[in-house]
Design a protein around this motif. Structure first.
Motif, PDB file in Angstrom:
ATOM      1  N   LYS A 108       0.815  -1.210   0.000  1.00 15.76           N
ATOM      2  CA  LYS A 108       0.000   0.000   0.000  1.00 15.76           C
ATOM      3  C   LYS A 108       0.849   1.261   0.000  1.00 15.76           C
ATOM      4  O   LYS A 108       0.432   2.309  -0.492  1.00 15.76           O
ATOM      5  CB  LYS A 108      -0.939  -0.003   1.210  1.00 15.76           C
ATOM      6  N   GLY A 115       1.866   1.152  -3.676  1.00 16.09           N
ATOM      7  CA  GLY A 115       0.764   0.864  -4.584  1.00 16.09           C
ATOM      8  C   GLY A 115       1.080  -0.201  -5.603  1.00 16.09           C
ATOM      9  O   GLY A 115       0.474  -0.216  -6.693  1.00 16.09           O
ATOM     10  N   GLU A 150      -0.330  -2.745 -10.330  1.00 11.71           N
ATOM     11  CA  GLU A 150      -0.403  -1.677  -9.338  1.00 11.71           C
ATOM     12  C   GLU A 150      -1.854  -1.379  -8.998  1.00 11.71           C
ATOM     13  O   GLU A 150      -2.776  -1.710  -9.759  1.00 11.71           O
ATOM     14  CB  GLU A 150       0.293  -0.422  -9.851  1.00 11.71           C
ATOM     15  N   SER A 171      -8.435   1.707  -2.565  1.00 15.31           N
ATOM     16  CA  SER A 171      -8.266   1.503  -4.001  1.00 15.31           C
ATOM     17  C   SER A 171      -9.460   0.734  -4.540  1.00 15.31           C
ATOM     18  O   SER A 171      -9.998  -0.160  -3.869  1.00 15.31           O
ATOM     19  CB  SER A 171      -6.979   0.725  -4.281  1.00 15.31           C
TER      20      SER A 171
END
Length: 467
Positions: free
Chosen positions: A194, A197, A210, A219
């Motif tokens: 995280k 990403g 990603e 996300s």
């Protein structure tokens, strides 16, 4: 040595063209035989090259009017340069018929990507290196291309008007070299970071994608790199397949141009990267002219070869200039008298003249030109760690200036670099530059847009010649 091909380049908003007469498809092949009589003649409506009894006509009057004399009465075209067997020169223009040029140019449309996933066949997605299963077997009932081909998914999969736009578990979006799926489909086959990403294969730690989009601090989608993946379908459960079929350099560049970063009114740039199957990182820096270049290329057709005398050449005469196609054949006819003596009375017999030798006919070849669009660009390729280090300053500068890195597949990188290597020799010859050499500086080349079928036909011909 006969002419293999004629190539003419024209850049928009310029009043001149560059011409290259390829007398050997190998641009730097040594001269084997010097012709005893060679002549280049430029007329207002075309170009003529002759050697011995062979003559080539390149007619351009439907597109260009060539300037034969300037106001001072001087010939305005550049000095002809010879490189091996080939000739290059520039010609000034009096008039350019842009509409006719556009009509002559082959227009290539963007084609659909050949995605090997369809909504009727369940499939699973695996790591391309270790075959670890990343996404379990399932069907994607809705498969759609991202609206702007190669645009970054964050620009599409994000909150708009307080409503999240993101793929459901039954949806799959795709673009050049990537897939976008729901984050809920990720399982134990991947690990996510995280902080950065990024998404890695949980077994071999290869970077496979990603996280994209953001909604309420979470996300909403996953972007997977297609070149890092392999596909397995229920039709062939033991066969690993590529995610996409082959895409030609033309189609690659048409799509990538949507993401070119403008530098100024005349230049744009692209920063491409790939990972070789053995893990080697590679970079390709491209700086392109914004305005298109037109390439007129001849197509030799032996059925057009005609035996004609110089007297009946259908060439337009420019009465304002002496530089017409008035190439006179030397008179090689001859006659001789052979006196004969007669009988004992010494009666004289009139001499019998020897038949005159027939004047040699000139083989005239009219070369038809086809137009292709493309771009003039400079490229810098880093294919090894040493080259990456040598070009580190360029990479750092582009990143600092906000140039976005676009990941393409290794096969795409190979095709692009091969195409650039091919046309940089043509570009050097046309623009009368030094032959290309390996250097740490950007190298000049062209990218020529051609239909897929012509690209594959050309590759097949090259393969046959090499074999």
């Amino acid at each position: 040595m006969p002419v293999d091909q004629v190539i003419i380049s024209y850049r928009r908003c310029r009043n001149f063209i560059n011409v290259l007469l390829l007398r050997s498809m190998n641009l730097f092949q040594p001269v084997l035989v010097e012709g005893p009589s060679e002549q280049l003649v430029v007329s207002a409506n075309g170009i003529c090259w002759s050697e011995q009894n062979l003559e080539y006509r390149i007619m351009v009057n439907d597109i260009f009017d060539i300037a034969i004399r300037n106001d001072d009465g001087e010939v305005p075209f550049n000095l002809v340069e010879k490189e091996g067997n080939n000739l290059a020169f520039g010609l000034s223009l009096r008039r350019i018929r842009h509409r006719a040029l556009d009509e002559r140019t082959v227009h290539v449309e963007q084609k659909d990507l050949l995605l090997c996933i369809d909504p009727f066949t369940p499939c699973s997605i695996h790591c391309g290196i270790c075959a670890n299963k990343l996404i379990g077997e399932r069907q994607y009932l809705q498969i759609r291309e991202v609206p702007m081909t190669t645009m970054i998914p964050q620009n599409y999969f994000c909150a708009r008007n307080k409503l999240a736009v993101y793929p459901t578990e039954e949806e799959l979006f795709y673009g050049l070299n990537y897939l976008v799926i729901s984050i809920d489909l990720l399982g134990i086959g991947v690990t996510t970071s995280k902080d950065y990403g990024t998404i890695q294969c949980s077994r071999c730690k290869q970077l496979v994608g990603e996280l994209v989009g953001e909604y309420l601090g979470r996300s909403v989608a996953v972007q997977l790199y297609a070149d890092a993946l392999r596909l397995v379908t229920t039709d062939s459960p033991f066969e690993f397949k590529e995610i996409f079929g082959h895409i030609t350099p033309t189609q690659i560049m048409i799509r990538l141009l949507h993401d070119a970063d403008p530098i100024n009114m005349e230049k744009t740039r692209l920063f491409l990267k790939t990972v070789r199957p053995d893990g080697q990182l590679q970079h390709l820096h491209l700086q392109m002219d914004s305005k298109q270049i037109h390439i007129l290329r001849s197509e030799l057709d032996t059925s057009d070869l005609e035996m004609k005398s110089n007297a009946d050449l259908p060439i337009e005469n420019d009465t304002s200039s002496e530089s017409d196609f008035d190439i006179l054949l030397s008179d090689t006819s001859s006659s001789s008298l052979n006196p004969q003596t007669g009988d004992d009375s010494m009666k004289r017999i009139d001499p019998v003249p020897k038949p005159e030798a027939a004047e040699p006919l000139k083989s005239v070849k009219y070369l038809k030109l086809r137009g292709f669009g493309g771009f003039r660009l400079k490229y810098l390729f880093s294919g090894s760690d040493d080259e990456l280090n040598e070009n580190y300053d360029v990479t750092s500068s582009w990143r600092d200036q906000g140039t976005r890195e676009l990941r393409i597949s290794y096969s795409m990188m190979v095709d692009l670099v091969s195409e650039f290597n091919t046309y940089e020799r043509v570009a050097a010859a046309l623009e009368m530059n030094s032959p290309p050499i390996k250097t740490t500086h950007p190298r000049l080349t062209y990218i020529i847009f051609e239909p897929d079928e012509e690209f594959y036909a050309r590759q097949e011909k090259i393969t046959k010649i090499a074999g």
